[in-house]
Design an enzyme around this catalytic site. Structure first.
Site, short mmCIF file in Angstrom:
data_model
loop_
_atom_site.label_atom_id
_atom_site.label_comp_id
_atom_site.label_asym_id
_atom_site.label_seq_id
_atom_site.Cartn_x
_atom_site.Cartn_y
_atom_site.Cartn_z
N CYS A 142 15.34 32.72 -5.23
CA CYS A 142 14.74 32.35 -3.95
C CYS A 142 15.82 31.89 -2.95
O CYS A 142 16.66 32.69 -2.57
CB CYS A 142 13.65 31.32 -4.15
N HIS A 235 9.77 34.04 -7.29
CA HIS A 235 9.75 32.99 -8.31
C HIS A 235 8.98 33.46 -9.53
O HIS A 235 7.87 32.98 -9.80
CB HIS A 235 9.07 31.73 -7.76
N GLU A 237 9.34 32.64 -12.45
CA GLU A 237 9.19 31.53 -13.41
C GLU A 237 8.05 30.59 -13.05
O GLU A 237 7.66 29.74 -13.88
CB GLU A 237 10.50 30.73 -13.49
#
Length: 305
Positions: A142, A235, A237
């Site tokens: 990011c 993102h 994760e």
């Protein structure tokens, strides 16, 4: 993958409850194997959440991974207790004495600022420069992606008119690259940002490959051809509730945020979000660890150059 962490890291009990294999220090030392040494520069404000998310994402190969968390000397976190940081994190002065198989640089809530105006920019530049010769592969996430592309290639970031928030469909552009191996032709990935990089700026650098992009979210995954540097604007994760928590946090602040796109069932922000990117995250992080860390890192870390 057995993830090796300190015995009492709070993320350990959370992940064990999810049936994720977490190995504590006591058990790890009994195995005759050299674990991969992964350093995570955690720039997110609520560090415990990011720790859990990244450890979960790294947990899906048979490799043993030893994770260390890095904090900045030039910036004091105000959302995480000093006790937690002092116990589980190290400063760069200590980390730079070693070499690492992999480094992860997370996002940070500073995207609306110019890079040079950020109080820790000089220290971050030093870390990124050090990583060139002391880390086998570095993953930038990011804002960390935007910072890495700017530092290494001079690629600027641009302010968006509105915040990008939601779960967006991406197309894989080059299936022959191991980083995106086993991903579907189209996959979903969360985004949450106010800035972006543009594909035309990336294409000016023949050393870079765009591996995935989205019609709505733009460039998704970029890689230096040798895999030493990998950049991802989204993102993967994030857990199920992360975008929901961000939305309701901003709502309470009176910021009138837009409902995250393609996330809540029937766009009802009080419903349970739909989780549709976990397989992508598991595959992506496993590919990174296997093909760009484990398969190419030297057995003796001092041999990294």
């Amino acid at each position: 993958m057995p993830i090796r962490v300190q015995n009492d890291l709070p993320a350990k009990s959370i992940l064990e409850a999810e049936n994720i294999f977490i190995m504590d220090e006591t058990r790890a030392v009994s195995q005759e194997i050299r674990p991969l040494e992964i350093l995570i520069l955690n720039l997110m404000p609520i560090k415990e959440d990011t720790e859990t998310q990244l450890l979960r994402a790294l947990s899906n190969t048979p490799l043993q991974v030893n994770v260390n968390f890095l904090m900045l000397q030039t910036h004091r976190s105000t959302h995480t207790s000093y006790t937690h940081l002092n116990k589980f994190y190290i400063y760069f002065d200590e980390a730079r004495q070693h070499k690492y198989d992999g480094l992860i640089i997370t996002g940070a809530p500073v995207e609306n600022m110019e890079f040079e105006d950020i109080n820790y920019w000089d220290e971050l530049k030093e870390i990124m420069e050090w990583s060139k010769h002391n880390v086998t592969s570095t993953l930038h996430i990011c804002w960390g992606c935007q910072a890495g592309l700017y530092y290494h290639y001079g690629i600027p970031k641009y302010q968006r008119e509105t915040k990008l928030s939601g779960v967006y469909e991406h197309e894989v552009l080059n299936r022959k690259i191991p980083l995106v191996r086993s991903l579907d032709d189209y996959f979903y990935m969360p985004h949450s940002r106010n800035t972006e990089v543009h594909r035309e700026d990336i294409l000016k650098h023949p050393d870079l490959l765009i591996l995935a992009e989205s019609k709505e979210a733009g460039v998704g995954i970029v890689m230096r051809r040798d895999g030493r540097q990998i950049f991802i604007q989204g993102h993967p994760e994030y857990d199920r509730m992360t975008l929901s928590n961000e939305y309701h946090r901003d709502l309470k602040k009176g910021m009138n945020p837009s409902i995250p796109v393609n996330y809540f069932e029937h766009d009802d922000p009080f419903s349970k979000p739909i989780l549709k990117w976990r397989n992508m995250a598991n595959t992506f992080y496993s590919n990174w660890l296997n093909y760009y860390v484990y398969q190419v890192t030297p057995y003796l870390l001092d041999a990294i150059n």
